[in-house]
Write an enzyme that holds these catalytic residues in place. Structure first.
Site, mmCIF file in Angstrom:
data_model
loop_
_atom_site.group_PDB
_atom_site.id
_atom_site.type_symbol
_atom_site.label_atom_id
_atom_site.label_comp_id
_atom_site.label_asym_id
_atom_site.label_seq_id
_atom_site.Cartn_x
_atom_site.Cartn_y
_atom_site.Cartn_z
ATOM 1 N N SER A 216 24.674 67.099 -42.271
ATOM 2 C CA SER A 216 23.718 67.232 -43.400
ATOM 3 C C SER A 216 22.464 67.445 -42.708
ATOM 4 O O SER A 216 22.104 68.202 -41.995
ATOM 5 C CB SER A 216 23.721 65.850 -44.181
ATOM 6 O OG SER A 216 22.966 65.945 -45.166
ATOM 7 N N ASP A 319 28.839 71.424 -53.149
ATOM 8 C CA ASP A 319 27.711 71.213 -52.739
ATOM 9 C C ASP A 319 26.721 72.308 -52.897
ATOM 10 O O ASP A 319 26.883 73.392 -52.543
ATOM 11 C CB ASP A 319 28.022 71.132 -50.974
ATOM 12 C CG ASP A 319 26.746 70.718 -50.221
ATOM 13 O OD1 ASP A 319 25.726 70.414 -51.031
ATOM 14 O OD2 ASP A 319 26.773 70.636 -49.065
ATOM 15 N N HIS A 349 29.476 67.393 -50.427
ATOM 16 C CA HIS A 349 28.756 67.133 -49.589
ATOM 17 C C HIS A 349 28.959 65.990 -48.509
ATOM 18 O O HIS A 349 29.210 64.808 -49.142
ATOM 19 C CB HIS A 349 27.120 67.021 -49.817
ATOM 20 C CG HIS A 349 26.197 67.205 -48.930
ATOM 21 N ND1 HIS A 349 25.749 68.384 -48.218
ATOM 22 C CD2 HIS A 349 25.232 66.089 -48.387
ATOM 23 C CE1 HIS A 349 25.010 68.045 -47.348
ATOM 24 N NE2 HIS A 349 24.606 66.695 -47.384
#
Length: 387
Positions: A216, A319, A349
């Site tokens: 991320s 995502d 995600h």
């Protein structure tokens, strides 16, 4: 589609994360103090896993601080495959200590950067600890998980500077170890003034096979460091970044992509939450979806993409940030960089790194896929990417 358990946890996670983002945003409005240089690298709500310098489940861990002037911290994960003789410990330390004057097996070094939208997460969290243990064992590498400073206490470029500081620290550690002065009594100080030679890295680390891995927002940091490593070239010797792994990068931009429109309200992290996180991370006068920290394809980016190291990109079906990561990988392939994309069906995600999802089939498969790709590139040795 994700199963019912994932959907329910997503609701809880988004509620908790939105509350955190709104609380931090409100504190910024009511408290106009400048960004803190010391900062914080963890939030009170994080579930922290204690380090254990003895080999537990095949991996020993320790925490160190490399900068006395900030909260920047590291957690080192050493797999027991590095040890070729019976394990050694000391009475006062209680954990593994490499015996001096012996040959030690060298392992590649992986710098790992956790996710959390730059505002949360920790290198010591239970989820990150379990993920790093898994990667250290599967990839047979020393993982150095970086506890970078969080926003809004430390805004951009704080987290990026922390990553660069650790990369330079790794190079200094390697050079100090090469002096041959490592023993149980030596105290060799580096430029931070508080860190002596780190014995695990000195004995077992091979910095000429360095891999960057970010999840991320951590993927944004990893990609930044890859660019800086290319620019530095031989100045980083003996550290050579041979590959990077970008897991569901936190990329954005001013022109919406198909996934950003279709999946704007996706599981775990949605578009509104990410906008809040970027507002907290970037200084107000620099806020721009096409900021270099946010958009890897922004105009004027340096160095040219053709000099980047091999880059594995992990994306998830559900995502909303997936398209921009895929576009970046496509641009890398256009200039002949080894840059595959692995796309996981029914995944969300951070599906491979969140503690509650670590035991899912997708998370296990992802770790195994990353292992195959990483082992391919660390076996090629320290090819240098510079311009």
């Amino acid at each position: 589609m994700p199963n019912l358990v994932v959907k329910l946890y997503s609701v809880f996670f988004k509620y908790q994360q939105k509350h955190l983002l709104q609380t931090l945003s409100q504190s910024c409005l009511t408290n106009q103090k400048p960004s803190s240089s010391f900062g914080v690298s963890s939030r009170p709500h994080e579930s922290i896993a204690a380090s254990n310098p003895s080999f537990t489940d095949g991996v020993a861990t320790k925490d160190i601080h490399v900068d006395p002037f900030s909260s920047l911290s590291l957690r080192i994960f050493l797999p027991d495959t590095a040890v070729t003789s019976p394990l050694t410990s000391t009475h006062d330390y209680g954990g593994y200590l490499p015996p001096p004057g012996k040959f030690h097996r060298k392992l590649p070094v992986m710098l790992q950067f956790h996710g959390g939208g730059f505002v949360s997460g920790s290198n010591e969290s239970a989820g990150n600890d379990a993920f790093c243990r898994r990667i250290a064992k599967l990839c047979d590498v020393i993982v150095v998980a970086v506890g970078y400073r969080l926003a809004p206490e430390t805004k951009y470029p704080g987290a990026f500077e922390d990553g660069l500081k650790v990369l330079n620290w790794l190079a200094k550690q390697s050079n100090l170890a090469a002096c041959g002065r490592l023993d149980s009594q030596s105290h060799i100080f580096d430029s931070f003034g508080a860190s002596m030679v780190e014995p695990w890295l000195a004995a077992h680390g091979d910095p000429s096979r360095c891999v960057l891995l970010g999840a991320s927002s951590g993927a944004n940091i990893a990609d930044y460091l890859a660019r800086k490593a290319v620019e530095a070239g031989k100045l980083l010797d003996p550290v050579k970044v041979v590959a990077q792994v970008l897991m569901f990068p936190f990329f954005t931009g001013s022109t919406p992509t198909h996934s950003e429109v279709k999946l704007a309200n996706s599981y775990f992290y949605d578009k509104s939450m990410c906008k809040l996180a970027w507002n907290l991370f970037l200084p107000q006068e620099q806020f721009n979806p096409d900021h270099p920290a946010a958009n890897p394809l922004t105009a004027g980016r340096q160095p040219p993409l053709k000099y980047m190291p091999p880059t594995l990109t992990i994306v998830a079906e559900h995502d909303f940030m997936r398209d921009r990561a895929i576009f970046y990988s496509e641009e890398l392939r256009k200039v002949n960089v080894d840059a595959p994309v692995l796309d996981y069906k029914d995944a969300v995600h951070e599906f491979a790194t969140l503690d509650v999802l670590l035991q899912t089939p997708q998370a296990r498969a992802c770790a195994e896929d990353v292992t195959i790709w990483v082992k391919k590139h660390i076996s090629l040795g320290g090819h240098e990417f510079s311009y």
